[in-house]
Design an enzyme around this catalytic site. Structure first.
Site: not given
Ligand code: SF4
Length: 212
Positions: A137, A119
């Site tokens: 996320d 991420k």
């Protein structure tokens, strides 16, 4: 990319005209630091903290060498300050050792840095280097699965499915749109469906209506 997904993208874009990165940064180093600090913390608070931090820490070398107690004192308002201080210093040391102090511009190398997962790597690629990437996320995961853009169990599977479902040049902005939608409209506990333009497409909304 289906016409339905394009329509959903357009509606999100109309609803969130300001969608974009909310972490203040001037270069890739500042961005990666801000992203690490943003875990379990609001971007607003991170921006207040980094305003002070970047006065004394301007390079990976500065961050690797700053006294740990001083670093913890500065980043304390972001929460989890012990872990974050340790992660930041490990990350900086690996940038120096592996990449001569330069933050890499590709996922594979970014993920070699201590404490940097997929991420964070995707955020840095997209925001600092303008590459196409979808960082998943908690908001992107929840919202894309709620609407029914994807039906996946994990963030990584969600990322891959979104990459298939949208044209590549839309990936990075889609990531911002889904984050903004999750932050400001499609709240985890109380989604504001009444003011959402996606009602006619949203699987979650349709299911809720059928249950009433
Ligand atoms: S209709 Fe409700 S659940 Fe669906 S995307 Fe909009 S706010 Fe979220």
């Amino acid at each position: 990319m289906t016409s339905k997904n394009l329509e959903i993208y357009k509606i999100l874009d109309e609803m969130h005209p300001d969608a974009g990165c909310e972490l203040n940064h001037l270069n890739p180093f500042e961005l990666i630091v801000a992203v690490i600090l943003s875990a379990q913390c609001t971007d607003k608070r991170v921006n207040i903290v980094t305003q002070d931090l970047f006065k004394v820490v301007k390079t990976p070398e500065d961050l690797a060498n700053i006294d740990r107690a001083e670093l913890e004192r500065i980043i304390y308002p972001c929460g989890f300050y012990h872990n974050k201080a340790e992660n930041l210093q490990k990350m900086s040391k690996s940038v120096i050792e592996l990449f001569n102090g330069e933050i890499p511009d590709n996922r594979e190398d970014l993920m070699k840095l201590a404490g940097v997962g997929r991420k964070t790597a995707n955020v840095v690629m997209a925001e600092a280097y303008g590459k196409n990437a979808i960082a998943v996320d908690t908001h992107v995961f929840r919202v894309s699965n709620r609407i029914g853009l994807v039906k996946e169990e994990t963030p990584e599977a969600t990322e891959l499915a979104l990459m298939k479902a949208f044209d590549e040049e839309k990936w990075s902005h889609l990531h911002h749109l889904l984050i903004f939608h999750g932050r400001y409209t499609c709240d985890a506990r109380k989604p504001k469906c009444d003011e959402c333009g996606l009602k006619k497409y949203c699987k979650f909304y349709k299911k809720e209506q059928n249950l009433k």
